[in-house]
Write a protein that holds these residues in place. Structure first.
Motif, short mmCIF file in Angstrom:
data_model
loop_
_atom_site.label_atom_id
_atom_site.label_comp_id
_atom_site.label_asym_id
_atom_site.label_seq_id
_atom_site.Cartn_x
_atom_site.Cartn_y
_atom_site.Cartn_z
N ALA A 148 63.92 67.03 84.44
CA ALA A 148 65.12 67.45 85.30
C ALA A 148 65.97 66.44 85.77
O ALA A 148 67.21 66.17 85.61
N ILE A 149 65.35 65.34 86.20
CA ILE A 149 65.97 64.06 86.86
C ILE A 149 66.56 63.41 85.88
O ILE A 149 67.84 63.12 86.19
N SER A 150 65.98 63.18 84.78
CA SER A 150 66.47 62.34 83.87
C SER A 150 67.35 62.96 82.77
O SER A 150 68.31 62.43 82.51
N ASN A 151 67.36 64.17 82.81
CA ASN A 151 68.24 65.07 81.89
C ASN A 151 69.55 65.32 82.74
O ASN A 151 70.74 65.62 82.04
N PHE A 152 69.61 65.75 84.01
CA PHE A 152 70.65 66.30 84.88
C PHE A 152 70.90 65.17 85.91
O PHE A 152 70.88 65.48 86.99
N PRO A 153 71.24 63.77 85.74
CA PRO A 153 71.45 62.89 86.69
C PRO A 153 72.48 63.30 87.42
O PRO A 153 72.69 62.71 88.76
N GLN A 154 73.60 63.88 86.93
CA GLN A 154 74.78 64.18 87.67
C GLN A 154 74.90 65.90 87.35
O GLN A 154 75.78 66.20 86.58
N SER A 155 74.45 66.45 88.14
CA SER A 155 74.41 67.90 88.30
C SER A 155 75.67 68.58 88.81
O SER A 155 76.77 67.69 89.17
N GLU A 156 75.96 69.87 88.86
CA GLU A 156 77.16 70.37 89.44
C GLU A 156 77.47 70.25 90.87
O GLU A 156 78.44 70.01 91.33
N MET A 157 76.14 69.87 91.62
CA MET A 157 76.18 69.64 92.92
C MET A 157 75.69 68.35 93.43
O MET A 157 75.63 67.89 94.66
N GLY A 158 75.96 67.13 92.51
CA GLY A 158 75.45 65.74 92.78
C GLY A 158 74.16 65.17 92.02
O GLY A 158 73.61 65.80 91.25
N GLU A 159 74.09 63.96 92.31
CA GLU A 159 72.87 63.29 91.72
C GLU A 159 71.69 63.64 92.17
O GLU A 159 71.41 64.25 93.39
N ILE A 160 70.53 63.46 91.69
CA ILE A 160 69.38 63.81 91.86
C ILE A 160 68.44 62.30 91.92
O ILE A 160 68.30 61.67 91.11
N ARG A 161 67.89 62.32 93.27
CA ARG A 161 66.48 61.22 93.18
C ARG A 161 65.33 61.65 93.82
O ARG A 161 65.10 62.66 94.12
N SER A 162 64.45 61.19 93.41
CA SER A 162 62.89 61.45 93.68
C SER A 162 62.30 60.47 94.35
O SER A 162 62.61 59.11 94.37
N ALA A 163 61.21 60.93 95.36
CA ALA A 163 60.68 60.22 95.98
C ALA A 163 58.88 60.63 95.96
O ALA A 163 58.70 61.68 95.70
N ASN A 164 58.06 59.76 96.24
CA ASN A 164 56.68 60.00 95.87
C ASN A 164 56.20 60.84 97.51
O ASN A 164 56.19 60.25 98.54
N PHE A 165 55.56 62.06 97.11
CA PHE A 165 54.92 62.70 98.32
C PHE A 165 53.98 62.08 99.00
O PHE A 165 54.17 61.72 100.32
N ALA A 166 52.98 61.69 98.52
CA ALA A 166 51.67 61.14 99.11
C ALA A 166 52.08 59.90 99.87
O ALA A 166 51.49 59.50 100.79
N GLU A 167 52.80 58.95 99.19
CA GLU A 167 53.24 57.61 99.80
C GLU A 167 54.24 57.90 101.06
O GLU A 167 54.51 56.92 101.84
N ASN A 168 54.72 59.02 101.29
CA ASN A 168 55.79 59.12 102.42
C ASN A 168 55.45 60.02 103.19
O ASN A 168 55.89 60.07 104.73
N ILE A 169 54.71 61.05 103.29
CA ILE A 169 54.48 62.19 104.01
C ILE A 169 53.79 61.98 105.32
O ILE A 169 53.98 62.17 106.20
#
Length: 748
Positions: A148-169
């Motif tokens: 979804a992040i790669s197919n919809f980089p510019q969605s109707e509500m803005g761009e999408i970015r991802s972060a790693n859960f385990a390394e940040n929480i």
């Protein structure tokens, strides 16, 4: 992983204190979550102080960021003794401009001895996102969401970015550091500590969206720290043989082909809102928790057949809460590219303009100023030429007449300015109170504006008078809430999601000609806010407190299975609630009143029997829809239509703004208001009334939050406070063999 690693420093030439920090190094600096954070949102900041000398040094760190006006905003942290053991500093920051730098300063004896400047333009792997962007924290592979992040980089509500859960929480010190995160995707067997579970819980309560893929890891989830607060849990692990309901859940999706059975989890259909139902169990089920949602999918997304499903990206977008067809998510933001003649593109901006409107101060419009400027050019040009050349016949006198014209115009401008702007200090306030009776919490968001007749610094302090909301043992005798029960999450500047002047999306950094100010460590005060003469200061605060549901309302609400509401509630507040209604599903419920009489306020102690109430379509109530019927010779024509009221983005009445904001998606969203809802998207309760939650909405006379200016409370020009009580609803399983409810066709 995006991070900033710094080992060199900019050393200031301060001979009297240079030795104090000569051997101190700032390193391992991490900004945001994997280097991402949203402008105007609190975000984590972590760095390490290392002493290369054997002599300990006592230093006071402080963070310097910029607000939307270009003022430096300083947050001072507790002092630290830096010895042989490195000291890790964890804090939060909030930037007010999209590309503004962040500074870390170290103080010794109240003097800056070290300063590190970090650019936020993606050159140092740090990116500041607009508030219409999406930041997702993902655990594991999750191919559907990555697709979804790669197919919809510019969605109707803005761009999408991802972060790693385990390394940040784990490294994020507070749940407020997750404010930039919109979505969190976990597996049922994801390892989560007790501290991380609390941070996720609080984040969901404030409006976060959590998605959990279960599969066969039912026992792991039931023993996880998450199980202590999740609104629903799977009952057992089962084998699932039919996934056709996922095709119905994702319109236009490719068929899911597989043979045999796959591991899955069983859910009770009455425990949440079923989005996709299998033969034996719901495949996708969602429940509300606080202002946020928790969505379960009974099978794993990283295993066959879903890990190779061509429509996995569309499924991920729907699980993330996008209601529109995923095919339309590739649309660009053409509306933002168009010139907006009103200067207002977001509901938050309209709210600010409502606060900044003082009827007693009637300043001329821009056209008046332009007109007077044009008149001045005419006077000192053609008119002065006619005067000195033709009437006086002495052109050299133009040096005298020009001086007189300018002196007269300056005197007139100065006197007019004083007459227009001369007004005593005035104040306005808008407040939004949310009471969630499932989590037993009350949250307040308040915006405060005051007019300054002089240029000076002001001490702004936020206080809470919880007795104005309800009487309970948690309130103290001095009419302020017990500090142990109330936590201020922030008292700071107010964000403007605009690209125009004073907007967060306008590029820029620290403006040296503008004075800096501080935020207090307890997050309830700004001790030195600078405000210029004849201008206004704008401050916002947020706070949280606990309460017992019986302190405010007693209720018993039931949905018999037809998405209508029945039951009773009794209000125990200390103030009356005016212009109130109860929202649930597609309907708004009101008390019955005699024809021609206005609805009476809900008084403390009053009981409302919803089973006997009148109801209207909620969208019609919010947008002013009226039905139009055409009669020909007293016979109703087959053509009947409905007229929807037009939303006025220039309105300065706070109550309609707050009411629209509270149910923005119900009204039709941007298609109705022609405004975005970026900064206050978490205040939209539209998803909750579809998830077994009812909302008692009404208007309070006196806000619970109060502000003092220089320890004085002046007279308010206007105060607006809206109370929203979120009530859980028990949904009964409908009997398909029972006769239809006769009340469905009853005209109310």
């Amino acid at each position: 992983m995006k991070a900033v690693w710094a080992s060199s420093l900019v050393l200031l030439c301060l001979p009297s204190v240079v030795n104090a920090a000569d051997n101190i190094v700032i390193e391992d600096v991490r900004i945001g979550i994997d280097g991402y954070f949203q402008v105007g949102c609190q975000a984590p900041l972590e760095f390490t102080l290392r002493n290369q000398s054997e002599t300990p040094v006592v230093l006071t760190p402080q963070i310097r960021v910029v607000d939307p006006d270009g003022h430096a905003v300083i947050t001072t942290l507790p002092e630290s003794e830096v010895g042989q053991t490195p000291v890790v500093i964890q804090t939060l920051f909030r930037s007010g401009k999209i590309e503004a730098p962040i500074q870390i300063e170290l103080l010794s004896n109240d003097k800056v001895v070290l300063r590190q400047n970090f650019r936020v333009d993606n050159r140092q792997n740090v990116e500041c996102l607009q508030q219409n962007s999406h930041l997702w924290m993902i655990d594991g592979e999750q191919p559907a969401f990555k697709s979804a992040i790669s197919n919809f980089p510019q969605s109707e509500m803005g761009e999408i970015r991802s972060a790693n859960f385990a390394e940040n929480i784990e490294r994020i010190s507070s749940s407020f550091g997750l404010e930039s995160v919109e979505l969190m995707v976990l597996n049922a067997d994801t390892i989560v500590s007790e501290q991380a579970s609390i941070k996720i819980r609080d984040w969901v309560q404030r409006g976060g969206r959590l998605v959990i893929a279960v599969g066969q890891a039912v026992q792991e989830l039931q023993t996880s720290p998450l199980s202590a607060w999740l609104p629903l849990l799977p009952t057992e692990a089962i084998k699932i043989q039919n996934l056709s309901s996922l095709n119905q859940f994702v319109p236009g999706s490719e068929p899911i082909r597989f043979l045999g059975s796959i591991d899955g989890a069983k859910f009770e259909p009455t425990s949440g809102n079923v989005l996709a139902s299998g033969l034996e169990t719901p495949l996708v089920i969602r429940s509300a928790y606080g202002l946020g949602t928790v969505t379960f999918i009974g099978i794993r997304l990283d295993k066959k057949p879903l890990n190779t499903w061509e429509s996995g990206a569309k499924l991920a977008m729907l699980l993330a809460g996008f209601k529109s067809d995923a095919k339309n998510l590739e649309s660009t933001k053409t509306a933002e590219a168009e010139l907006n003649p009103t200067g207002v593109t977001d509901l938050q901006t309209q709210l600010i303009q409502a606060l900044d409107d003082y009827p007693e101060i009637k300043r001329p419009s821009y056209w008046v100023v332009i007109g007077w400027g044009a008149l001045l050019l005419v006077i000192i040009g053609p008119l002065d030429y006619l005067l000195v050349h033709h009437l006086l016949g002495r052109p050299q006198l133009t040096w005298v007449t020009l001086t007189l014209w300018l002196i007269g115009m300056t005197f007139w401008t100065y006197s007019s300015s004083n007459s227009v702007n001369s007004a005593d200090g005035q104040m306005q306030q808008i407040e939004l109170l949310d009471v969630d009776l499932t989590t037993q919490k009350v949250r307040g968001r308040s915006w405060f504006n005051f007019y300054s007749p002089t240029s000076q610094r002001y001490e702004i302090t936020a206080n809470v008078n919880e007795k104005l909301l309800h009487e309970s043992p948690s309130t103290s005798s001095d009419n302020e809430v017990n500090p142990a029960a109330t936590a201020f999450t922030q008292t700071s500047w107010v964000e403007r999601p605009e690209s125009s002047y004073r907007g967060m999306y306008r590029s820029g950094g620290f403006e040296t000609n503008k004075p800096a100010y501080h935020l207090s460590p307890d997050r309830r005060q700004i001790p030195d806010l600078p405000v210029r003469v004849y201008s206004t200061g704008l401050v916002g605060t947020e706070w949280e407190s606990k309460l017992q549901s019986s302190d405010l309302v007693e209720f018993n609400l039931i949905d018999p299975g037809n998405r209508r509401l029945k039951g009773r509630l009794r209000f125990h507040g200390t103030q009356e609630l005016s212009q109130w209604f109860v929202a649930y599903g597609n309907f708004a419920y009101f008390p019955r009143t005699p024809q021609g009489e206005a609805q009476q306020p809900l008084q403390p102690g009053d009981e409302f029997n919803i089973s006997e109430a009148r109801s209207n379509l909620l969208r019609g109530v919010l947008t002013g829809i009226t039905q139009t019927s055409i009669f020909n010779d007293r016979i109703l024509n087959a053509n009947t239509g409905s007229n929807r009221g037009i939303y006025n983005p220039l309105s300065r009445d706070p109550f309609p703004i707050l009411r629209t904001l509270s149910f923005h998606d119900v009204t039709g969203g941007t298609s109705y208001t022609q405004l975005n809802n970026q900064s206050l998207s978490s205040a939209d309760l539209s998803p909750l009334i579809e998830l077994r939650r009812a909302v008692l909405f009404g208007r309070l006379k006196t806000p619970v939050t109060n502000f003092s200016v220089n320890d004085e409370t002046e007279n308010y020009v206007n105060q607006e406070s809206v109370l929203r009580i979120i009530l859980p609803v028990r949904v009964d399983q409908i009997d398909i063999n029972a006769p239809p409810d006769p009340s469905l066709l009853r005209i109310k």
